[in-house]
Write an enzyme that holds these catalytic residues in place. Structure first.
Site, PDB file in Angstrom:
ATOM      1  N   HIS B 266       0.832  -1.207   0.000  1.00 64.40           N
ATOM      2  CA  HIS B 266       0.000   0.000   0.000  1.00 64.40           C
ATOM      3  C   HIS B 266       0.871   1.263   0.000  1.00 64.40           C
ATOM      4  O   HIS B 266       0.714   2.155  -0.843  1.00 64.40           O
ATOM      5  CB  HIS B 266      -0.923  -0.036   1.225  1.00 64.40           C
ATOM      6  N   GLU B 267       1.789   1.325   0.945  1.00 68.00           N
ATOM      7  CA  GLU B 267       2.621   2.535   1.051  1.00 68.00           C
ATOM      8  C   GLU B 267       3.552   2.669  -0.147  1.00 68.00           C
ATOM      9  O   GLU B 267       3.840   3.782  -0.598  1.00 68.00           O
ATOM     10  CB  GLU B 267       3.407   2.541   2.362  1.00 68.00           C
ATOM     11  N   HIS B 270       1.680   4.540  -2.767  1.00 70.90           N
ATOM     12  CA  HIS B 270       1.701   5.988  -2.506  1.00 70.90           C
ATOM     13  C   HIS B 270       3.059   6.587  -2.893  1.00 70.90           C
ATOM     14  O   HIS B 270       3.136   7.636  -3.533  1.00 70.90           O
ATOM     15  CB  HIS B 270       1.482   6.255  -1.009  1.00 70.90           C
ATOM     16  N   GLU B 296      -4.925   7.544  -3.152  1.00 69.88           N
ATOM     17  CA  GLU B 296      -5.392   6.260  -2.625  1.00 69.88           C
ATOM     18  C   GLU B 296      -5.594   5.244  -3.757  1.00 69.88           C
ATOM     19  O   GLU B 296      -5.429   4.044  -3.551  1.00 69.88           O
ATOM     20  CB  GLU B 296      -6.692   6.484  -1.837  1.00 69.88           C
TER      21      GLU B 296
END
Lengths: 502, 502
Positions: B266-267, B270, B296
């Site tokens: 997830h990170e 980003h 997101e």
């Protein structure tokens, strides 16, 4: 506005500038610890921006006017009060920063950036001529710097004053001309005796265990981890982001246990000095240390006066043997103690022992002064270095990389800094004499791992004052005399006559 | 001054502000990673100082005048050019920041500091009344915030605009009223089928191996470590200190392997978005992402659309079994794939699966809107939460700690943020549909561990634009339509009908 309101206003402005400087320090810490390589360009911009804003805010007319307006008020106060010292120290810094034209500051920043790169390359390639024009430019800028502070007694004075406020070249020369023949003579005596053994220091030591041992030792000595942490860097240093956050770094070599062990002690001494500033000094120019030399007195006390003393190892050595049984199980305390205090003239300052260290400093200072006075040309510097090295230390560097190019300082424009290292040794010994007079059984306490009274003494007599006093004032206040080489020489004579038997 | 000079001047001023903001971000990163506890007070001062200086510099008349003077010039340029977008986005931000009176900013900062503390205590003690007056004050301030932007269509619009520039409450309501019944229906279908097995996800997994595995996977996916690093924090996040330094964090639980594994993915999503901004956007307001929702979409693509897909694990699962043979040696790929995609209505948003996640968001958004409209009183919020939770997810929270008090956002004044999470899912699926149309054999490539074409597509179509476009403009540009829930629902239907067999 009432004086009290003016003082509040001044403190608020200084606090904002301190915040900016603390933020810069964190950016620098991060650059040396964790920043990925891609971050360098951004980091350069960020540091330049923060420093430029801090500088602009500090040299503002508003601060100048507050200082002027507060002068009559603080003149009536106890001259050692927080308020009087705040105005005095701020004014000293203000006058220094406002005297520098912005063109000089900009040019200096550019020149030292280029000089630093050139120096790194010159050192790697043993190529002094590559560094020569850069050092000439640095010197020219530092000579111009001195002129902003004319009239002066000596052109080196304004530089020295950056690191040792209030001290003059003539003071330093007087101290060092007393010291040098005694150091040379001591070295001669040691050289005439059989050498001690230290090969066990260069066996293979697990790096994590070295790290843990250093942490264990300074923890027992009272190191305040709530306000600190330790990380790894290429070159060890201490840095502050305020009273509540003062960090140290260390480096580890598997075959050189002294580096991390004594390096951690050294930086812990610096850090405890900063953390020991009275909390009310935080976010003012009074936070920190009296001078680079007084700062060094603290680090050298942890590293050498305590950290290379027999009582210290009478307490800690069994633990070290427990951690490294293979390497040290058969090495006696006596052998270990002598090994960590081995004296041997060597090429590199940062690896020098206590008996030779100051000689490395003195030759640098003498050369700096000669360069500043134009009595020595940069192109003649390598030869002057080598000649003096032979004279003081009895060896001649085989090349410039391990000679005149070894230190980073000149490439960063830090001319005038070296004396602080030697002053730190001297001041440390003066303080050490005083502590031992005040705490009669200090060696016994240390032998039993009892560091609290020693640390309480440092906090009370040294740390809490922060930067309130100039170095000479400070040492006079604590010991009753100004900087004096006698206690250090006395300490060295005692220590090494026992170790080398003369 | 020529327009080009004005533009240079504007860029120089914005670069200085960006440097201050990057420095603040580093201070915050350090606070969450390495700062010793004693540093908190100093850090608060430092952040306040940097943010106040950045704000003051940004809302200056000088920037306002440059924007005005540049308007005729950029009006003649391509509206999507760097120059035109720079002026447009800077003006948007400028108008927002200058509309806020300094009294409001100061009060807001104080209120959210107290509210955050009260929330943490209220959550720990399951005591909503303790948080109630603080949330009332936050709401009051956010209602006053909205008034600075009057006239508006809906009082929630100015809040939404902070996170999703250009989007209106009416747009969001339209999207979500299409989405909600479909999500509820999907959940009903899944619930009617036998549950899948995932107990193997909660065996004991060595934390260092989890860490290494996450690093190995994102490295293979093309993560740029030269400009990044990963550290451990209580809550994972991504932060930028410029184009060259974008960092991620993760957290590890020995008995919950999904946390670090999917958290790291997830990170990384980003971070790669920020690192993919065209380098020329760095140190301008155009650096970063189009909106929180578009950001997101990138993290959810790495985490879910790729990271919870079958082809991805067809490639990586043998390696995972190799690292954790005891835990996964006997778990088939099919079981693993189904396990990581298990759907189960649960209490906590951050642990929700792809099929239920948006329902968590919708109920929050509906309650936020009702609070802002004053059609719901804060004291009635827990009951409203629980009623809606039962209606959407079929369960009722046993207490407020795991219900209405679970999220940090409201205590930090972040009202209007939640929709971005759901928009991210929708936008991610729209982009995913587009990529698969452009790269026909994408699943096969992923099955073979080939991520370069996928990443190149993202860089070209998404990342390089930074914050040049508003979210609706951006998604229109890339996919040909505005935000649309159909691709996400289509994706969920396809995925879960295969997993649950309906």
């Amino acid at each position: 506005m009432q004086p009290e309101q003016r003082l509040q206003k001044l403190k608020a402005l200084l606090a904002e500038i301190a915040d900016l400087n603390y933020a810069s320090a964190l950016l620098d810490w991060d650059q040396q610890t964790y920043m990925p390589p891609g971050g360098a360009e951004n980091r350069g911009h960020q540091l330049a921006t923060l420093q430029q804003i801090a500088h602009t805010k500090f040299v503002s007319d508003e601060i100048g006017k507050l200082l002027d307006d507060l002068q009559p008020y603080v003149s009536q106060l106890d001259p050692d009060s927080f308020e009087a010292r705040l105005v005095k120290v701020t004014r000293r810094n203000y006058e220094k920063e406002t005297k520098l034209p912005v063109e000089w500051v900009t040019e200096f920043a550019m020149v030292i950036t280029a000089a630093h790169e050139a120096w790194a390359k010159a050192r790697a390639e043993n190529n002094f001529p590559h560094f020569l024009p850069h050092l000439e430019r640095v010197l020219d800028l530092r000579q111009r710097y001195a002129e902003f502070f004319a009239p002066y007694e000596h052109i080196y004075d304004p530089l020295l004053d950056i690191f040792e406020p209030g001290m003059k070249t003539t003071d330093i020369k007087a101290i060092f001309s007393l010291l040098r023949p005694q150091q040379v003579e001591l070295l001669r005596k040691i050289a005439s005796r059989p050498q001690v053994e230290d090969s066990f220091m260069h066996l293979t030591y697990d790096e994590q265990k070295q790290w843990d041992l250093g942490v264990e030792i300074i923890t027992q000595m009272g190191f305040d981890w709530k306000r600190s942490r330790q990380d790894k860097t290429l070159h060890p240093f201490t840095t502050s982001f305020g009273w509540g956050d003062v960090r140290i770094t260390t480096r580890l070599f598997a075959n050189h246990i002294a580096s991390a062990l004594f390096g951690t002690l050294h930086e812990a001494g610096h850090a405890m000095y900063e953390m020991g500033s009275h909390a009310s000094l935080d976010r003012t120019p009074l936070f920190g240390g009296a001078s680079s030399g007084v700062h060094e007195s603290q680090s050298r006390m942890w590293e050498n006066l305590i950290g290379r003393s027999l009582p210290f190892w009478q307490y800690f050595y069994p633990r070290v043997q427990e951690v490294f049984p293979e390497q040290l199980g058969n090495i006696s305390l006596d052998t270990f103690y002598k090994g960590i205090n081995k004296v041997q003239p060597s090429l590199i300052r940062v690896e020098a022992d206590e008996a030779t260290y100051n000689l490395h400093i003195m030759l640098r200072m003498e050369l700096e002064i000669a360069l500043m006075e134009n009595s020595l040309a940069v192109r003649d510097l390598p030869e002057a270095w080598n000649t003096r090295f032979q004279e003081y230390l009895g060896i001649t560097p085989p090349d410039n990389a391990t000679g005149v190019l070894q230190d980073v300082h000149w490439s960063g424009g830090m001319i005038g800094y070296f004396p602080s290292y030697a002053l730190g040794n001297l001041i440390g010994a003066q303080l050490w004499e005083r502590i031992n007079a005040d705490i009669h059984d200090l060696p016994d306490q240390i032998r039993q791992g009892e560091f609290a009274p020693w640390l309480a003494w440092l906090r009370e007599k040294v740390h809490r004052h922060g930067a309130k006093f100039e170095p000479q004032e400070f040492i006079q206040l604590v010991t009753g005399s100004k900087v004096d080489p006698a206690p250090y020489m006395h300490y060295l004579e005692q220590k090494y006559s026992a170790i080398y038997g003369f």
